[in-house]
Scaffold this motif. Structure first.
Motif, PDB file in Angstrom:
ATOM      1  N   THR A  30       0.839  -1.203   0.000  1.00  0.00           N
ATOM      2  CA  THR A  30       0.000   0.000   0.000  1.00  0.00           C
ATOM      3  C   THR A  30       0.871   1.250   0.000  1.00  0.00           C
ATOM      4  N   LEU A  31       1.917   1.233   0.784  1.00  0.00           N
ATOM      5  CA  LEU A  31       2.844   2.360   0.841  1.00  0.00           C
ATOM      6  C   LEU A  31       3.501   2.589  -0.516  1.00  0.00           C
ATOM      7  N   ALA A  32       3.904   1.521  -1.168  1.00  0.00           N
ATOM      8  CA  ALA A  32       4.510   1.646  -2.497  1.00  0.00           C
ATOM      9  C   ALA A  32       3.520   2.244  -3.492  1.00  0.00           C
ATOM     10  N   ASP A  33       2.264   1.808  -3.434  1.00  0.00           N
ATOM     11  CA  ASP A  33       1.231   2.370  -4.313  1.00  0.00           C
ATOM     12  C   ASP A  33       1.014   3.856  -4.045  1.00  0.00           C
ATOM     13  N   VAL A  34       0.973   4.217  -2.776  1.00  0.00           N
ATOM     14  CA  VAL A  34       0.769   5.619  -2.411  1.00  0.00           C
ATOM     15  C   VAL A  34       1.951   6.468  -2.895  1.00  0.00           C
ATOM     16  N   ARG A  35       3.160   5.932  -2.791  1.00  0.00           N
ATOM     17  CA  ARG A  35       4.338   6.663  -3.267  1.00  0.00           C
ATOM     18  C   ARG A  35       4.270   6.889  -4.777  1.00  0.00           C
ATOM     19  N   LYS A  36       3.831   5.862  -5.527  1.00  0.00           N
ATOM     20  CA  LYS A  36       3.680   6.010  -6.976  1.00  0.00           C
ATOM     21  C   LYS A  36       2.651   7.088  -7.299  1.00  0.00           C
ATOM     22  N   LYS A  37       1.528   7.055  -6.590  1.00  0.00           N
ATOM     23  CA  LYS A  37       0.486   8.060  -6.813  1.00  0.00           C
ATOM     24  C   LYS A  37       0.988   9.457  -6.473  1.00  0.00           C
ATOM     25  N   LEU A  38       1.744   9.561  -5.387  1.00  0.00           N
ATOM     26  CA  LEU A  38       2.305  10.851  -4.990  1.00  0.00           C
ATOM     27  C   LEU A  38       3.253  11.372  -6.064  1.00  0.00           C
ATOM     28  N   THR A  39       4.091  10.502  -6.603  1.00  0.00           N
ATOM     29  CA  THR A  39       5.019  10.901  -7.661  1.00  0.00           C
ATOM     30  C   THR A  39       4.257  11.400  -8.882  1.00  0.00           C
ATOM     31  N   LYS A  40       3.201  10.677  -9.266  1.00  0.00           N
ATOM     32  CA  LYS A  40       2.388  11.106 -10.416  1.00  0.00           C
ATOM     33  C   LYS A  40       1.740  12.455 -10.147  1.00  0.00           C
ATOM     34  N   LEU A  41       1.221  12.640  -8.940  1.00  0.00           N
ATOM     35  CA  LEU A  41       0.594  13.910  -8.592  1.00  0.00           C
ATOM     36  C   LEU A  41       1.604  15.050  -8.597  1.00  0.00           C
ATOM     37  N   GLN A  42       2.816  14.786  -8.122  1.00  0.00           N
ATOM     38  CA  GLN A  42       3.853  15.813  -8.133  1.00  0.00           C
ATOM     39  C   GLN A  42       4.227  16.184  -9.568  1.00  0.00           C
ATOM     40  N   GLU A  43       4.294  15.176 -10.450  1.00  0.00           N
ATOM     41  CA  GLU A  43       4.585  15.451 -11.856  1.00  0.00           C
ATOM     42  C   GLU A  43       3.470  16.276 -12.483  1.00  0.00           C
ATOM     43  N   LYS A  44       2.215  15.919 -12.176  1.00  0.00           N
ATOM     44  CA  LYS A  44       1.084  16.691 -12.705  1.00  0.00           C
ATOM     45  C   LYS A  44       1.121  18.118 -12.176  1.00  0.00           C
ATOM     46  N   ASP A  45       1.449  18.260 -10.896  1.00  0.00           N
ATOM     47  CA  ASP A  45       1.522  19.587 -10.295  1.00  0.00           C
ATOM     48  C   ASP A  45       2.610  20.421 -10.964  1.00  0.00           C
ATOM     49  N   THR A  46       3.760  19.804 -11.214  1.00  0.00           N
ATOM     50  CA  THR A  46       4.848  20.505 -11.891  1.00  0.00           C
ATOM     51  C   THR A  46       4.420  20.925 -13.296  1.00  0.00           C
ATOM     52  N   THR A  47       3.780  20.016 -14.005  1.00  0.00           N
ATOM     53  CA  THR A  47       3.289  20.330 -15.349  1.00  0.00           C
ATOM     54  C   THR A  47       2.273  21.455 -15.296  1.00  0.00           C
ATOM     55  N   TYR A  48       1.379  21.396 -14.323  1.00  0.00           N
ATOM     56  CA  TYR A  48       0.353  22.429 -14.170  1.00  0.00           C
ATOM     57  C   TYR A  48       1.003  23.785 -13.887  1.00  0.00           C
ATOM     58  N   LYS A  49       1.990  23.797 -12.992  1.00  0.00           N
ATOM     59  CA  LYS A  49       2.662  25.059 -12.662  1.00  0.00           C
ATOM     60  C   LYS A  49       3.401  25.621 -13.873  1.00  0.00           C
ATOM     61  N   GLU A  50       4.057  24.751 -14.635  1.00  0.00           N
ATOM     62  CA  GLU A  50       4.743  25.206 -15.849  1.00  0.00           C
ATOM     63  C   GLU A  50       3.741  25.778 -16.844  1.00  0.00           C
ATOM     64  N   PHE A  51       2.587  25.104 -16.977  1.00  0.00           N
ATOM     65  CA  PHE A  51       1.555  25.601 -17.878  1.00  0.00           C
ATOM     66  C   PHE A  51       1.040  26.961 -17.402  1.00  0.00           C
ATOM     67  N   GLN A  52       0.809  27.091 -16.086  1.00  0.00           N
ATOM     68  CA  GLN A  52       0.336  28.364 -15.543  1.00  0.00           C
ATOM     69  C   GLN A  52       1.356  29.475 -15.795  1.00  0.00           C
ATOM     70  N   ASP A  53       2.648  29.174 -15.617  1.00  0.00           N
ATOM     71  CA  ASP A  53       3.683  30.171 -15.883  1.00  0.00           C
ATOM     72  C   ASP A  53       3.665  30.585 -17.344  1.00  0.00           C
ATOM     73  N   SER A  54       3.547  29.610 -18.241  1.00  0.00           N
ATOM     74  CA  SER A  54       3.491  29.921 -19.672  1.00  0.00           C
ATOM     75  C   SER A  54       2.257  30.756 -19.991  1.00  0.00           C
ATOM     76  N   LEU A  55       1.149  30.394 -19.384  1.00  0.00           N
ATOM     77  CA  LEU A  55      -0.087  31.127 -19.609  1.00  0.00           C
ATOM     78  C   LEU A  55       0.035  32.566 -19.108  1.00  0.00           C
ATOM     79  N   ASN A  56       0.635  32.732 -17.945  1.00  0.00           N
ATOM     80  CA  ASN A  56       0.835  34.078 -17.399  1.00  0.00           C
ATOM     81  C   ASN A  56       1.748  34.901 -18.301  1.00  0.00           C
ATOM     82  N   GLN A  57       2.817  34.281 -18.802  1.00  0.00           N
ATOM     83  CA  GLN A  57       3.718  34.986 -19.712  1.00  0.00           C
ATOM     84  C   GLN A  57       3.004  35.364 -20.997  1.00  0.00           C
TER      85      GLN A  57
END
Length: 139
Positions: A45-72
């Motif tokens: 379960t911990l391993a699954d949660v870590r994988k999900k957390l990694t995916k969410l962090q990647e999505k968050d990074t992508t979202y932030k990059e998109f927001q920065d591009s949009l703001n620019q």
């Protein structure tokens, strides 16, 4: 007979203690197995949660990059709009009025580049207007 009875009682007690110890060890082993299974499940379960957390962090990074591009892009659009509105305003001047401005600014010693910046026109147009103004008003 009392010695025989005592021996029988001692043997029975020893047998009872051995069976109790065996039974306790069996129960303990079952508990250990249950705890081991629980530990494995928790680890998975911990391993699954870590994988999900990694995916969410990647999505968050992508979202932030998109927001920065949009703001620019939004800032760039605002700047372009203000530049376009300045150009539109300068073009709304009548041509003779623009010629007078160019002639006056050139007479004050401004370069074609400075004039183009002030009137929000291209450098090429400013050079042409300065040359026309010099032809129309020779010194």
């Amino acid at each position: 007979m009392s010695a025989v009875n005592t021996e029988i009682v001692l043997v029975l007690l020893a047998l009872l203690l051995c069976s109790a110890a065996t039974w306790s060890s069996i129960i303990f082993k079952k508990k250990v197995n249950q705890q081991s299974k629980l530990l494995v499940e928790t680890s998975e379960t911990l391993a699954d949660v870590r994988k999900k957390l990694t995916k969410l962090q990647e999505k968050d990074t992508t979202y932030k990059e998109f927001q920065d591009s949009l703001n620019q892009a939004e800032i760039t659009t605002r700047l372009q709009k203000s530049r376009l509105s300045a150009q539109y305003t300068s073009r709304s001047m009548s041509p003779p009025e623009r010629y007078r401005y160019v002639h006056t600014l050139a007479a004050k010693g401004m370069s074609s580049q400075e004039i183009s910046s002030v009137l929000s026109i291209s450098i090429h147009e400013a050079k042409q207007l300065v040359n026309l103004s010099r032809l129309a008003h020779p010194k």
